[in-house]
Design an enzyme around this catalytic site. Structure first.
Site, mmCIF file in Angstrom:
data_model
loop_
_atom_site.group_PDB
_atom_site.id
_atom_site.type_symbol
_atom_site.label_atom_id
_atom_site.label_comp_id
_atom_site.label_asym_id
_atom_site.label_seq_id
_atom_site.Cartn_x
_atom_site.Cartn_y
_atom_site.Cartn_z
ATOM 1 N N LYS A 185 92.502 125.637 59.316
ATOM 2 C CA LYS A 185 92.893 124.326 58.788
ATOM 3 C C LYS A 185 93.880 123.590 59.703
ATOM 4 O O LYS A 185 93.929 122.362 59.718
ATOM 5 C CB LYS A 185 93.517 124.484 57.399
ATOM 6 C CG LYS A 185 92.533 124.956 56.326
ATOM 7 C CD LYS A 185 91.569 123.864 55.926
ATOM 8 C CE LYS A 185 90.698 124.279 54.736
ATOM 9 N NZ LYS A 185 89.607 123.304 54.502
ATOM 10 N N GLU A 230 95.209 117.078 49.721
ATOM 11 C CA GLU A 230 94.795 117.917 48.605
ATOM 12 C C GLU A 230 94.681 119.326 49.158
ATOM 13 O O GLU A 230 94.493 119.519 50.352
ATOM 14 C CB GLU A 230 93.440 117.450 48.063
ATOM 15 C CG GLU A 230 92.211 117.969 48.833
ATOM 16 C CD GLU A 230 92.135 117.519 50.283
ATOM 17 O OE1 GLU A 230 92.701 116.463 50.609
ATOM 18 O OE2 GLU A 230 91.522 118.235 51.099
ATOM 19 N N SER A 276 87.614 132.598 59.020
ATOM 20 C CA SER A 276 88.351 131.336 58.954
ATOM 21 C C SER A 276 89.831 131.485 58.605
ATOM 22 O O SER A 276 90.640 130.647 58.962
ATOM 23 C CB SER A 276 87.677 130.401 57.954
ATOM 24 O OG SER A 276 87.534 131.052 56.709
#
Lengths: 257, 393
Positions: free
Chosen positions: B89, B111, B376
């Site tokens: 991210k 969010e 991830s």
């Protein structure tokens, strides 16, 4: 003649449009609320189609949507309620459906327009249907069923874009009073210049102001410059307090005029 | 590009910008400027420098020997879990904070589901001295409590979303409402390849560094130009978009996306959007959406907060529709099992999200292939869930 067009041809000032959510507070209140608002002298009525994810709405309208959905409201039932109402009374003000695109797409856009038109609806407000897609895919269908598409503008909408919408529209322009969701208390001074600017643009369509209109003062302010205003959250708050719907509508109308 | 976005923001029939007029000025500004900014030399320089010095890129492509032996394929793990803040991210958060800076925005909202995007956003806001507000579903705040604390320590305000299922969908609704109310000074830093155009394309571009690195690393490790298979989990789909990006036009590379099927595809408690969704509009774009016959968006379920979303990015809907990517799913149990397996075979504790990607290794009918699994994120944030499960295993 389309009912919205007909309204604006005979009345140009202090037009009051009231929004409420279909199926709220109770599932079968839809018709009662419309009749009560009609009797109270409301010029136009916007019927909210409840949606699970109403992005442009503040907490009050969100809550009313959630309750309406829990009550079992859906599009088919709404059309049935409107049809029943139409057979009872043919003297209703122009009715507009307001909601979000997704439920309309799932119902089928053309079928939706056909059914809406068939039960006396004159216009449609879908805030999340973009301009380009409307023109490309949906305009023709709406015209076929004599439904008016109502564009929203905000203080940030450029003059060029407003002119484009004005040209494409032949009902009225919905001027969102400030860039916000519904039900927010907003700055009156900043609105003044926006209202004046819109007045001075001399658009071909009438302009009604919505979002942030909740009492006599906030109703009269836009009426000084433009054709009228739209109230939603404040009316739903009155319904929330409970009591006789006819009386609520009567008192609400009187408190604004 | 067959799988790229067109000038109106569509991937085939999916995408677009289905937003109310209140957001038009903001989205229009972004649409008109994002490519120019991304391609600007100074921007690229700062972006790459931060990815290297701050985020810790390139991340390794690790040959997982014991896992490979077990599944009789050559399995390579793309170690996004080793990025600063613990997941991929951060790549996107760095890119978008530089974007926000160049657009002159002072207040950042985001969010978050699992909290990884929230943490990444809080991190880059601290780095740039910008105000940060993160919307997070109330339920997710409970199940990802360590990430809530991290965001707060980084100086961000975490606001609970209390409507609907109190998860990622509702956090996104609240973030969009905040954006509508504060359109002038606020930049909405979306964490996945969802939202109105240009977000899906912009986020995919910022995440594309993952596949760019895989491409050069796989060559060093195998001597071949391309892997045979790339596997990634998909909620909104940002890590999958990043891991696939530079392979999209190389049709010989098979792409597998793994959705979270929760308690099972037929259980009613699932988040497998392509299996159960229909074409619809959610959070500003047309894509596949889990919804009722009446078009009300349904509340998804997955053990993994990052995959607990009823939609999927429009790029992925397009990859599904065209058959370019194959979609599989993994249940809560399968994901947890895969997480324990990776921990004990390779000494790596994966995030619950990434564990879904690992969970399909035993369902593949191939042998001796070069398979890249995009790992991830890391599992620190999920220790609570894992420990509860450990007792029942």
């Amino acid at each position: 003649m389309n009912r919205i067009k007909e309204l604006f041809s005979r009345k140009k000032e202090k037009i009051l449009s009231v929004y409420f959510t279909a199926g709220y507070p109770n599932l079968h209140d839809t018709g009662l609320v419309i009749q009560a608002l009609t009797k109270a002298g409301t010029d136009m009525i916007e019927i909210g189609m409840p949606y699970s994810d109403p992005l442009a709405d503040g907490p009050v309208i969100q809550h009313s949507s959630t309750i309406a959905l829990k009550n079992g409201m859906n599009m088919r039932l709404l059309f049935q309620q409107l049809k029943d109402l139409k057979s009872l009374s043919d003297d209703l003000p122009p009715l507009i459906l307001m909601g979000y695109l997704n439920p309309v797409l799932q119902f089928g856009f053309e079928k939706f327009c056909r059914d809406a038109s068939g039960c006396g609806i004159s216009g449609l407000i879908l805030p999340d249907l973009p301009f380009r897609e409307y023109e490309k895919d949906y305009k023709g269908i709406m015209e076929k069923y004599n439904l008016k598409f109502i564009f929203l503008i905000t203080p940030d909408t450029s003059e060029e874009r407003i002119r484009k919408m004005d040209n494409l529209s032949d009902a009225f322009i919905y001027a969102v009073s400030s860039s916000s969701v519904t039900g927010r208390v907003t700055d009156e001074d900043r609105k003044e210049s926006y209202f004046k600017r819109l007045r001075d643009m001399k658009l071909k369509n009438p302009v009604l102001v919505g979002f942030g209109v909740r009492d006599k003062r906030t109703f009269e302010h836009p009426c000084k410059y433009l054709n009228g205003a739209i109230v939603g959250t404040a009316f739903i708050q009155k319904l929330d307090q409970g009591g006789n719907i006819e009386k609520i509508a009567q008192e609400f109308e009187q408190s604004l005029r | 590009m067959k799988y790229g976005v067109d000038e109106f923001g569509y991937y085939g029939e999916f995408g677009g910008a289905y937003i109310p007029e209140m957001l038009f000025a903001n989205v229009d500004q972004l649409q008109k400027n994002y490519l120019g900014i991304i391609e600007d030399k100074e921007f690229r320089k700062e972006f790459l420098q931060l990815l290297t010095d701050y985020a810790g890129r390139p991340t390794p492509l690790y040959f997982a020997r014991r896992l490979s032996e077990k599944y009789r394929n050559n399995i390579f793990l793309k170690r996004e879990d080793l990025c600063h803040t613990g997941a991929h991210k951060i790549n996107n958060a760095i890119g978008q904070i530089l974007m926000a800076e160049r657009l002159g925005k002072k207040r950042i909202i985001a969010e978050t589901g699992a909290g990884q995007h929230g943490v990444a956003t809080a991190t880059v806001c601290a780095l740039k001295g910008l105000e940060c507000l993160v919307y997070m579903g109330e339920k997710d705040m409970e199940r990802q409590a360590p990430n809530v604390a991290r965001m707060q320590m980084l100086g961000a305000k975490v606001v609970p979303a209390t409507s609907g299922s109190k998860t990622l969908k509702d956090a996104t609704n609240e973030a969009i409402r905040d954006w509508i109310n504060n359109a002038h000074d606020t930049y909405y830093l979306i964490g996945s390849v969802v939202g109105p155009h240009p977000y899906p394309d912009m986020v995919a571009r910022f995440q594309s560094v993952i596949s760019e690195e895989i491409k050069s690393q796989i060559k060093n490790l195998t001597g071949k130009d391309l892997p045979d298979l790339v596997i990634a989990c998909v909620g909104g789909g940002s890590n999958a978009a990043g891991a696939f990006y530079h392979f999209l036009e190389d049709e010989e590379v098979k792409l597998i996306e793994v959705e979270a099927s929760g308690l099972g595809l037929d259980s009613g408690e699932t988040a497998a959007t392509t299996q159960l969704g229909r074409v619809g509009i959610l959070h500003g774009s047309k894509s596949l959406v889990m919804q009722t016959d009446d078009g009300q968006v349904t509340e998804p379920y997955s053990i993994s907060a990052g995959l607990d979303y009823p939609g999927i990015g429009p790029l992925h809907a397009h990859l599904y529709k065209t058959g370019r990517a194959k979609f599989m799913s993994a249940t809560d149990d399968e994901a947890v099992h895969a997480a324990f397996e990776l921990a004990q075979l390779e000494g790596i504790i994966p995030a619950l999200e990434s564990a879904h990607a690992l969970a399909v290794l035993n369902k593949l009918d191939v042998r001796d292939k070069n398979i890249v699994v995009n790992l991830s994120g890391r599992g620190d944030k999920d220790m609570d869930t894992y420990m509860k499960r450990m007792k029942t295993l």
